[in-house]
Design an enzyme around this catalytic site. Structure first.
Site, PDB file in Angstrom:
ATOM      1  N   CYS A   1       0.084  -9.841  19.218  1.00  0.00           N
ATOM      2  CA  CYS A   1       0.893 -10.260  18.243  1.00  0.00           C
ATOM      3  C   CYS A   1       2.467 -10.089  18.996  1.00  0.00           C
ATOM      4  O   CYS A   1       3.471 -10.857  18.844  1.00  0.00           O
ATOM      5  CB  CYS A   1       1.107  -9.464  16.850  1.00  0.00           C
ATOM      6  SG  CYS A   1      -0.428  -9.539  16.002  1.00  0.00           S
TER       7      CYS A   1
ATOM      8  N   CYS B   1       5.270  16.008 -12.638  1.00  0.00           N
ATOM      9  CA  CYS B   1       6.427  15.405 -13.151  1.00  0.00           C
ATOM     10  C   CYS B   1       6.472  13.776 -12.930  1.00  0.00           C
ATOM     11  O   CYS B   1       7.161  13.248 -13.422  1.00  0.00           O
ATOM     12  CB  CYS B   1       7.668  16.030 -12.850  1.00  0.00           C
ATOM     13  SG  CYS B   1       8.482  15.800 -11.207  1.00  0.00           S
TER      14      CYS B   1
ATOM     15  N   HIS C   1       0.744  -1.279   0.032  1.00  0.00           N
ATOM     16  CA  HIS C   1      -0.070  -0.072  -0.155  1.00  0.00           C
ATOM     17  C   HIS C   1       0.928   1.324  -0.018  1.00  0.00           C
ATOM     18  O   HIS C   1       0.249   2.362   0.319  1.00  0.00           O
ATOM     19  CB  HIS C   1      -1.044  -0.055   1.328  1.00  0.00           C
ATOM     20  CG  HIS C   1      -2.047  -0.908   1.043  1.00  0.00           C
ATOM     21  ND1 HIS C   1      -2.884  -1.518   2.280  1.00  0.00           N
ATOM     22  CD2 HIS C   1      -2.691  -1.588   0.044  1.00  0.00           C
ATOM     23  CE1 HIS C   1      -3.502  -2.346   1.643  1.00  0.00           C
ATOM     24  NE2 HIS C   1      -3.391  -2.573   0.612  1.00  0.00           N
TER      25      HIS C   1
ATOM     26  N   ASN D   1      -3.560 -13.235  15.701  1.00  0.00           N
ATOM     27  CA  ASN D   1      -4.357 -11.847  15.947  1.00  0.00           C
ATOM     28  C   ASN D   1      -4.909 -12.063  17.365  1.00  0.00           C
ATOM     29  O   ASN D   1      -5.078 -12.862  18.186  1.00  0.00           O
ATOM     30  CB  ASN D   1      -5.641 -11.915  14.741  1.00  0.00           C
ATOM     31  CG  ASN D   1      -5.928 -10.626  14.321  1.00  0.00           C
ATOM     32  OD1 ASN D   1      -5.723  -9.462  14.905  1.00  0.00           O
ATOM     33  ND2 ASN D   1      -6.299 -10.434  12.862  1.00  0.00           N
TER      34      ASN D   1
ATOM     35  N   GLY E   1      -1.935  -9.954  12.425  1.00  0.00           N
ATOM     36  CA  GLY E   1      -2.365  -8.577  12.807  1.00  0.00           C
ATOM     37  C   GLY E   1      -3.185  -7.882  11.755  1.00  0.00           C
ATOM     38  O   GLY E   1      -3.183  -6.743  11.587  1.00  0.00           O
ATOM     39  N   THR E   2      -4.135  -8.575  10.962  1.00  0.00           N
ATOM     40  CA  THR E   2      -4.853  -8.070   9.924  1.00  0.00           C
ATOM     41  C   THR E   2      -6.245  -8.637   9.817  1.00  0.00           C
ATOM     42  O   THR E   2      -6.550  -9.744  10.219  1.00  0.00           O
ATOM     43  CB  THR E   2      -4.191  -8.226   8.651  1.00  0.00           C
ATOM     44  OG1 THR E   2      -5.142  -7.725   7.571  1.00  0.00           O
ATOM     45  CG2 THR E   2      -3.969  -9.649   8.119  1.00  0.00           C
TER      46      THR E   2
END
Length: 306
Positions: free
Chosen positions: A290, A166, A155, A272, A246-247
């Protein structure tokens, strides 16, 4: 790979994921996950190429709020609504205030025990001819600051800027990033916008360009960098163990990464603070912070000779 079919960054709840969630269930089944750390450690000891997919929960343990924490707002706006090209076009001052706030938090944060455990494990395994890659959805550089060398940032990076004129991409760790943002970015809902003139927002200094800069991150609705995605695909295809750390697995296409690995029969271990809708797709699940579970999981195994 299925992830090539979904390259735009989108945020979805489990109820909104529709056909994508159904496809993931078909890929991986719904067996009950195992929480036997000793068994996982044996699998870990034999793995030659480990992929670790990390999300906001790892950085939350360093004190960085997630986009969906605290009701998911900055001032009166939803954070995911600010993280769009459309909002930047409408109100670049507000969006830059928001990112200035996040940059300053990230600059002051220190890597968590989870970040350090990953970096220490990578360094140790590299001496044994084994490899580890971190595929992170986070943009805060905390993995690199902890010492991880092989990091793929799907990301983007808070500390890189891209010129809208530019196209130049450059590292930028200035605090503040420009004088007009000094002291700005307070998240309090009672705080008013600074309404900084566009000419005073971060500008490009490449060859006198002076174009408006934007954060070099992937906003919602934008397509992931194809070069990074190609590298991610190669790593996921090659790995023989995957850790999902951790998602919440609600941001696509990153939510597809671990199920894609599991569909090949490769063990996936989820770390998690609580089970998720996707937890049943993986072989292992370790519940808790975690920073507590990962150092145990990645510690030197008795079979390691270096």
């Amino acid at each position: 790979m299925i992830i090539r079919q979904l390259t735009r960054r989108t945020l979805r709840s489990p109820l909104e994921c529709g056909s994508q969630i159904a496809a993931l269930k078909a890929l991986t089944g719904a067996a009950r996950p195992n929480s036997d750390m000793a068994e996982f450690r044996e699998v870990f000891s034999k793995a030659k190429h480990i992929a670790i997919i990390t999300g906001a929960g790892v950085s939350a343990e360093s004190g960085l709020p997630t986009f969906r924490a605290a009701s998911g707002h900055w001032r009166r706006w939803k954070t995911q609504d600010l993280a769009t090209a459309q909002e930047f076009s409408r109100n670049p001052s507000r969006v830059w205030e928001f990112y200035h706030y996040w940059r300053e938090l990230a600059l002051k944060a220190t890597p968590s025990e989870a970040h350090r455990a990953i970096a220490e494990c990578e360094a140790r395994l590299s001496k044994q001819g084994r490899s580890m890659v971190v595929i992170t959805q986070n943009t805060d550089e905390l993995h690199r600051r902890a010492g991880s060398k092989h990091v793929l940032e799907v990301h983007g990076n808070l500390f890189k800027t891209r010129c809208l004129s530019c196209g130049d991409v450059d590292d930028n760790h200035h605090s503040p990033i420009c004088a007009a943002l000094q002291g700005k970015g307070d998240p309090d809902p009672k705080c008013s916008d600074a309404d900084i003139p566009v000419r005073d927002l971060p500008r490009c200094d490449e060859g006198g360009c002076d174009g408006l800069l934007r954060p070099d991150v992937i906003w919602f609705g934008e397509t992931l960098d194809s070069h990074v995605l190609t590298k991610v695909e190669k790593e996921l295809d090659a790995c023989d163990l995957c850790l999902l750390v951790g998602t919440a697995s609600v941001v696509f296409p990153a939510a597809l990464f671990a199920p894609q690995v599991a569909s090949r029969g490769v063990p996936v271990a989820e770390f998690n603070i609580r089970p998720r809708a996707s937890t049943s797709r993986y072989k292992y699940h370790f519940q808790g912070p975690c920073a507590s579970t990962l150092p145990i999981a990645l510690a030197r195994h008795q079979s390691e000779v270096i």
